[in-house]
Write a protein that holds these residues in place. Structure first.
Motif, PDB file in Angstrom:
ATOM      1  N   UNK A   1      -2.451   8.915   4.914  1.00 34.52           N
ATOM      2  CA  UNK A   1      -3.219  10.119   5.197  1.00 34.52           C
ATOM      3  C   UNK A   1      -4.610   9.689   5.655  1.00 34.52           C
ATOM      4  N   UNK A   2      -5.041  10.178   6.808  1.00 37.02           N
ATOM      5  CA  UNK A   2      -6.351   9.804   7.343  1.00 37.02           C
ATOM      6  C   UNK A   2      -7.448  10.455   6.499  1.00 37.02           C
ATOM      7  N   UNK A   3      -8.402   9.628   6.052  1.00 39.75           N
ATOM      8  CA  UNK A   3      -9.560  10.100   5.286  1.00 39.75           C
ATOM      9  C   UNK A   3     -10.825   9.545   5.922  1.00 39.75           C
ATOM     10  N   UNK A   4     -11.839  10.361   6.009  1.00 35.72           N
ATOM     11  CA  UNK A   4     -13.085   9.974   6.663  1.00 35.72           C
ATOM     12  C   UNK A   4     -13.735   8.789   5.945  1.00 35.72           C
ATOM     13  N   UNK A   5     -14.048   7.741   6.708  1.00 41.39           N
ATOM     14  CA  UNK A   5     -14.730   6.545   6.191  1.00 41.39           C
ATOM     15  C   UNK A   5     -13.907   5.764   5.159  1.00 41.39           C
ATOM     16  N   UNK A   6     -12.602   5.997   5.110  1.00 43.79           N
ATOM     17  CA  UNK A   6     -11.748   5.295   4.152  1.00 43.79           C
ATOM     18  C   UNK A   6     -10.817   4.354   4.914  1.00 43.79           C
ATOM     19  N   UNK A   7     -10.820   3.094   4.514  1.00 42.56           N
ATOM     20  CA  UNK A   7     -10.017   2.055   5.170  1.00 42.56           C
ATOM     21  C   UNK A   7      -9.000   1.533   4.155  1.00 42.56           C
ATOM     22  N   UNK A   8      -7.733   1.737   4.441  1.00 37.31           N
ATOM     23  CA  UNK A   8      -6.663   1.445   3.488  1.00 37.31           C
ATOM     24  C   UNK A   8      -5.926   0.163   3.873  1.00 37.31           C
ATOM     25  N   UNK A   9      -5.777  -0.720   2.894  1.00 40.23           N
ATOM     26  CA  UNK A   9      -4.976  -1.931   3.064  1.00 40.23           C
ATOM     27  C   UNK A   9      -3.915  -1.943   1.977  1.00 40.23           C
ATOM     28  N   UNK A  10      -2.668  -1.916   2.373  1.00 44.44           N
ATOM     29  CA  UNK A  10      -1.580  -1.985   1.395  1.00 44.44           C
ATOM     30  C   UNK A  10      -1.040  -3.419   1.361  1.00 44.44           C
ATOM     31  N   UNK A  11      -0.815  -3.911   0.162  1.00 44.55           N
ATOM     32  CA  UNK A  11      -0.289  -5.261   0.013  1.00 44.55           C
ATOM     33  C   UNK A  11       0.963  -5.222  -0.853  1.00 44.55           C
ATOM     34  N   UNK A  12       1.845  -6.153  -0.588  1.00 46.79           N
ATOM     35  CA  UNK A  12       3.097  -6.238  -1.336  1.00 46.79           C
ATOM     36  C   UNK A  12       2.874  -6.894  -2.686  1.00 46.79           C
ATOM     37  N   UNK A  13       3.780  -6.628  -3.601  1.00 43.30           N
ATOM     38  CA  UNK A  13       3.743  -7.258  -4.922  1.00 43.30           C
ATOM     39  C   UNK A  13       4.448  -8.602  -4.833  1.00 43.30           C
ATOM     40  N   UNK A  14       3.813  -9.522  -4.122  1.00 38.02           N
ATOM     41  CA  UNK A  14       4.395 -10.849  -3.925  1.00 38.02           C
ATOM     42  C   UNK A  14       3.364 -11.902  -4.281  1.00 38.02           C
ATOM     43  N   UNK A  15       3.749 -12.821  -5.143  1.00 32.30           N
ATOM     44  CA  UNK A  15       2.830 -13.874  -5.557  1.00 32.30           C
ATOM     45  C   UNK A  15       3.514 -15.225  -5.442  1.00 32.30           C
ATOM     46  N   UNK A  16       2.848 -16.143  -4.771  1.00 33.04           N
ATOM     47  CA  UNK A  16       3.346 -17.502  -4.592  1.00 33.04           C
ATOM     48  C   UNK A  16       2.362 -18.455  -5.261  1.00 33.04           C
ATOM     49  N   UNK A  17       2.838 -19.270  -6.183  1.00 26.98           N
ATOM     50  CA  UNK A  17       1.930 -20.207  -6.845  1.00 26.98           C
ATOM     51  C   UNK A  17       1.424 -21.231  -5.830  1.00 26.98           C
TER      52      UNK A  17
END
Length: 217
Positions: free
Chosen positions: A49-65
């Motif tokens: 959803x577009x929101x004024x002045x809001x920058x969204x970064x989605x990341x996966x639940x992935x972790x590599x040692x």
């Protein structure tokens, strides 16, 4: 100001609730007030959803040692990670996302240095922000996991205990300011939690649309 919000929950997502709604409303309000808001959130298969002045970064639940040892990596994936996933997949998923947020925060800070970060206590989402602690950190206590487990009469098994311990560590070690939505939650927290700062009651909020103008008489 450049304000970072770190929360696994952030709409639109399927099957998630109050924490995400709060963060979404907070981001929108801060953006409308003229701040630049950068949100690091969990995955979603739905359009943002577009929101004024809001920058969204989605990341996966992935972790590599980070180890280069094939033996260590094998032990991690075949031993520790497999056991955690078997024991409680949802909690392990959240913990992996918390760990993955470290690289996302580092990248964001390199591109757009932030002035402040807010994160919920929920699922220890502020854990890695606190580990870096490159900014003042506000933590919002919505409903501690141990309280959620008790209210819903879930078994307080080792994985639930681990997540509750991570939440307590984040609040006790990293929170430069702590907010709660009610006096009742404030009493719960003050009774049994270790905190760097006393909690401040800030009720949950929502956008209220303006009433349409009355037609001329």
């Amino acid at each position: 100001m450049r304000i970072g919000l770190v929360s696994y929950e952030y709409p639109p997502q399927q099957g998630l609730g109050g924490v995400g709604t709060y963060m979404f409303r907070l981001a929108g309000a801060l953006g409308k007030a003229g701040h630049e808001v950068y949100v690091i959130a969990g995955p979603s298969d739905r359009a943002p959803v577009v929101q004024h002045n809001v920058h969204l970064r989605r990341i996966a639940a992935h972790y590599e040692i980070s180890s280069t040892s094939r033996v260590v990596k094998w032990l991690y994936w075949r031993g520790f990670a497999s056991l955690m996933s078997w024991a409680q997949p949802a909690i392990w998923h959240w913990i992996k996302w918390d760990l993955a947020s470290l690289d996302a925060l580092r990248a964001l800070q390199a591109e757009r240095p932030l002035d402040l970060i807010e994160a919920p206590e929920h699922a220890a989402n502020g854990w890695m922000a606190g580990y870096l602690h490159a900014w003042p950190i506000v933590m919002r206590m919505h409903c501690p996991w141990e309280l959620f487990v008790r209210i819903n009469r879930f078994p307080f098994n080792p994985m639930n205990r681990a997540l509750a311990a991570l939440e307590r560590k984040a609040v006790a070690t990293y929170a430069d300011a702590l907010t709660v939505p009610s006096l009742a939650m404030k009493r719960v927290v003050e009774r049994s939690w270790t905190m760097r700062r006393l909690p401040v009651v800030i009720p949950n909020f929502m956008d209220v649309p303006q009433a349409p103008a009355s037609p001329p008489v």
